[in-house]
Design an enzyme around this catalytic site. Structure first.
Site, PDB file in Angstrom:
ATOM      1  N   SER A 138       0.836  -1.198   0.000  1.00  0.00           N
ATOM      2  CA  SER A 138       0.000   0.000   0.000  1.00  0.00           C
ATOM      3  C   SER A 138       0.871   1.249   0.000  1.00  0.00           C
ATOM      4  CB  SER A 138      -0.862  -0.010   1.264  1.00  0.00           C
ATOM      5  OG  SER A 138      -1.601   1.177   1.352  1.00  0.00           O
ATOM      6  N   LYS A 180       3.679  -3.746   6.880  1.00  0.00           N
ATOM      7  CA  LYS A 180       3.728  -4.104   5.457  1.00  0.00           C
ATOM      8  C   LYS A 180       5.113  -3.805   4.891  1.00  0.00           C
ATOM      9  CE  LYS A 180      -1.148  -3.424   4.094  1.00  0.00           C
ATOM     10  NZ  LYS A 180      -1.546  -4.736   3.591  1.00  0.00           N
ATOM     11  N   HIS A 184       0.875   8.052   9.374  1.00  0.00           N
ATOM     12  CA  HIS A 184      -0.265   7.915   8.456  1.00  0.00           C
ATOM     13  C   HIS A 184      -1.493   7.428   9.228  1.00  0.00           C
ATOM     14  CE1 HIS A 184      -2.650   6.595   5.013  1.00  0.00           C
ATOM     15  NE2 HIS A 184      -1.808   7.254   4.226  1.00  0.00           N
ATOM     16  N   PRO A 216       5.188   7.383   9.043  1.00  0.00           N
ATOM     17  CA  PRO A 216       4.819   6.569  10.210  1.00  0.00           C
ATOM     18  C   PRO A 216       3.546   7.063  10.890  1.00  0.00           C
ATOM     19  CG  PRO A 216       7.058   7.498  10.440  1.00  0.00           C
ATOM     20  CD  PRO A 216       6.469   8.060   9.175  1.00  0.00           C
TER      21      PRO A 216
HETATM   22  P1  NAP Z   1      -9.017  -7.679   1.148  1.00  0.00           P
HETATM   23  O1  NAP Z   1     -10.329  -7.803   0.424  1.00  0.00           O
HETATM   24  O2  NAP Z   1      -9.042  -7.036   2.506  1.00  0.00           O
HETATM   25  O3  NAP Z   1      -8.362  -9.136   1.253  1.00  0.00           O
HETATM   26  C1  NAP Z   1      -7.467  -9.535   2.229  1.00  0.00           C
HETATM   27  C2  NAP Z   1      -7.408 -11.046   2.154  1.00  0.00           C
HETATM   28  O4  NAP Z   1      -6.479 -11.548   3.128  1.00  0.00           O
HETATM   29  C3  NAP Z   1      -8.760 -11.732   2.459  1.00  0.00           C
HETATM   30  O5  NAP Z   1      -9.037 -12.658   1.440  1.00  0.00           O
HETATM   31  C4  NAP Z   1      -8.523 -12.451   3.770  1.00  0.00           C
HETATM   32  O6  NAP Z   1      -9.213 -13.664   3.906  1.00  0.00           O
HETATM   33  C5  NAP Z   1      -7.032 -12.747   3.638  1.00  0.00           C
HETATM   34  N1  NAP Z   1      -6.475 -13.126   4.935  1.00  0.00           N
HETATM   35  C6  NAP Z   1      -6.377 -12.352   6.055  1.00  0.00           C
HETATM   36  N2  NAP Z   1      -5.836 -13.073   7.055  1.00  0.00           N
HETATM   37  C7  NAP Z   1      -5.571 -14.308   6.549  1.00  0.00           C
HETATM   38  C8  NAP Z   1      -5.031 -15.493   7.100  1.00  0.00           C
HETATM   39  N3  NAP Z   1      -4.619 -15.566   8.386  1.00  0.00           N
HETATM   40  N4  NAP Z   1      -4.873 -16.591   6.296  1.00  0.00           N
HETATM   41  C9  NAP Z   1      -5.292 -16.550   5.009  1.00  0.00           C
HETATM   42  N5  NAP Z   1      -5.836 -15.447   4.424  1.00  0.00           N
HETATM   43  C10 NAP Z   1      -5.984 -14.345   5.196  1.00  0.00           C
HETATM   44  O7  NAP Z   1      -7.966  -6.958   0.227  1.00  0.00           O
HETATM   45  P2  NAP Z   1      -8.130  -5.735  -0.780  1.00  0.00           P
HETATM   46  O8  NAP Z   1      -9.035  -4.684  -0.209  1.00  0.00           O
HETATM   47  O9  NAP Z   1      -8.395  -6.246  -2.141  1.00  0.00           O
HETATM   48  O10 NAP Z   1      -6.640  -5.127  -0.707  1.00  0.00           O
HETATM   49  C11 NAP Z   1      -5.538  -5.868  -1.238  1.00  0.00           C
HETATM   50  C12 NAP Z   1      -4.248  -5.299  -0.675  1.00  0.00           C
HETATM   51  O11 NAP Z   1      -4.123  -3.932  -1.055  1.00  0.00           O
HETATM   52  C13 NAP Z   1      -4.150  -5.292   0.845  1.00  0.00           C
HETATM   53  O12 NAP Z   1      -2.810  -5.567   1.213  1.00  0.00           O
HETATM   54  C14 NAP Z   1      -4.497  -3.860   1.218  1.00  0.00           C
HETATM   55  O13 NAP Z   1      -3.942  -3.467   2.458  1.00  0.00           O
HETATM   56  C15 NAP Z   1      -3.842  -3.130   0.067  1.00  0.00           C
HETATM   57  N6  NAP Z   1      -4.345  -1.776  -0.200  1.00  0.00           N
HETATM   58  C16 NAP Z   1      -5.617  -1.402   0.087  1.00  0.00           C
HETATM   59  C17 NAP Z   1      -6.047  -0.108  -0.228  1.00  0.00           C
HETATM   60  C18 NAP Z   1      -7.466   0.320  -0.010  1.00  0.00           C
HETATM   61  O14 NAP Z   1      -7.808   1.436  -0.442  1.00  0.00           O
HETATM   62  N7  NAP Z   1      -8.304  -0.493   0.605  1.00  0.00           N
HETATM   63  C19 NAP Z   1      -5.156   0.787  -0.826  1.00  0.00           C
HETATM   64  C20 NAP Z   1      -3.877   0.368  -1.136  1.00  0.00           C
HETATM   65  C21 NAP Z   1      -3.478  -0.929  -0.848  1.00  0.00           C
HETATM   66  P3  NAP Z   1     -10.831 -13.706   4.072  1.00  0.00           P
HETATM   67  O15 NAP Z   1     -11.356 -13.501   2.686  1.00  0.00           O
HETATM   68  O16 NAP Z   1     -11.081 -15.080   4.600  1.00  0.00           O
HETATM   69  O17 NAP Z   1     -11.174 -12.606   5.032  1.00  0.00           O
END
Ligand code: NAP
Length: 255
Positions: A129, A151, A137, A135
């Site tokens: 991300s 991360k 943020h 820090p």
């Molecule tokens: P997300 O939908 O939150 O997916 C996270 C996944 O991690 C889920 O499938 C979850 O499983 C899995 N997970 C968590 N703990 C686990 C464990 N112990 N064992 C196995 N799987 C596990 O992700 P997203 O929103 O598409 O984001 C993808 C990435 O981009 C993340 O790293 C996020 O931080 C980053 N990001 C997000 C944003 C934003 O605007 N939201 C911006 C920049 C970057 P379950 O499906 O079972 O819950």
């Protein structure tokens, strides 16, 4: 033909990546890794082509990764709302005790990288991300989780592992169609602290999925770490990104 393991495959971006990889079945054999059979079935119709496991359980990762050429890491700690907005106060979020960012975004990613090293995987694509250079943020404050700090520690661990890496740090994710925008690559969060033409540092998840899949194909994506956002679809002089080799050529290695 490359065999790819996608973790976080029931996540919002992970499920898009797995579905897009499966459409290219002449090129990829894509295996999903996720912890909930019910969620897998809801999203994909059945658990076929999935390995059920948890990234905190090293043994489930070790058996899942055997025989793969590349690993795509899309797991992340997910905060949960513990109190809805009330009296003009914003909603409150927290992580479950076994789902803190240190456990998922650091130890969990480290477990995956270690399993990949042991299995002789040639390439890891890790989605991170933007925001991690600051820090203070706001995302670090959620549930006292310091998510962006953990991360980045995992990203450094990947770089130090010696496996070919592509670290993709996305701006704010939106759920819009992909393939319609010009994508912009940067570093050190400059695309959000000093955005070109003042644009909002956001990107559709579908575009991130496209970037991830092309990173598995293009040699230029190897050993690179970069921020990525998109221009608005209607931005003047925007040219839809189609040449991913040229896009990745703009990126650099190291944190
Ligand atoms: P997300 O939908 O939150 O997916 C996270 C996944 O991690 C889920 O499938 C979850 O499983 C899995 N997970 C968590 N703990 C686990 C464990 N112990 N064992 C196995 N799987 C596990 O992700 P997203 O929103 O598409 O984001 C993808 C990435 O981009 C993340 O790293 C996020 O931080 C980053 N990001 C997000 C944003 C934003 O605007 N939201 C911006 C920049 C970057 P379950 O499906 O079972 O819950």
């Amino acid at each position: 033909m490359k065999r790819i393991l996608v973790t976080g495959a029931t996540g919002k971006t992970g499920s898009l990546v797995l579905k897009q990889l499966r459409k290219q079945s002449d090129r990829f054999e894509a295996i999903g890794f996720a912890r909930s059979p019910a969620k897998i079935t809801e999203l994909f119709g059945s658990t076929a082509g999935f390995i059920v496991g948890d990234i905190t359980d090293k043994s489930s990762l070790e058996s899942a990764i055997k025989g793969c050429d590349a690993l795509v890491i899309l797991t992340s700690a997910v905060p949960q709302m513990i109190a809805p907005p009330s009296d003009g106060k914003p909603p409150q979020f927290a992580y479950p005790p076994d789902g803190m960012p240190e456990i998922i975004d650091y130890q969990g990613q480290k477990n995956q990288i270690d399993a990949a090293l042991q299995a002789g995987i040639e390439h890891i694509v890790l989605m991170g991300s933007m925001g991690g250079t600051n820090p203070n943020h706001i995302l670090n404050k959620i549930g006292n989780g310091n998510i962006l700090i953990w991360k980045r520690k995992a990203e450094q661990y990947l770089i130090d592992s010696g496996i070919d890496y592509t670290i993709i740090r996305a701006g704010g994710l939106i759920d819009e169609l992909g393939g319609n925008r010009e994508l912009l690559i940067g570093k050190d969060d400059l695309l959000s602290t000093n955005p070109p033409d003042g644009i909002s540092p956001i990107i559709p998840r579908e575009d991130v999925a496209l970037v991830i899949i092309n990173a598995l194909i293009e040699a230029n994506a190897r050993n690179k770490a970069f921020d990525i956002i998109s221009k608005p679809e209607d931005a003047p002089n925007a040219t839809v990104t189609k040449d991913f080799a040229s896009l990745f050529a703009q990126a650099t290695g190291g944190m």
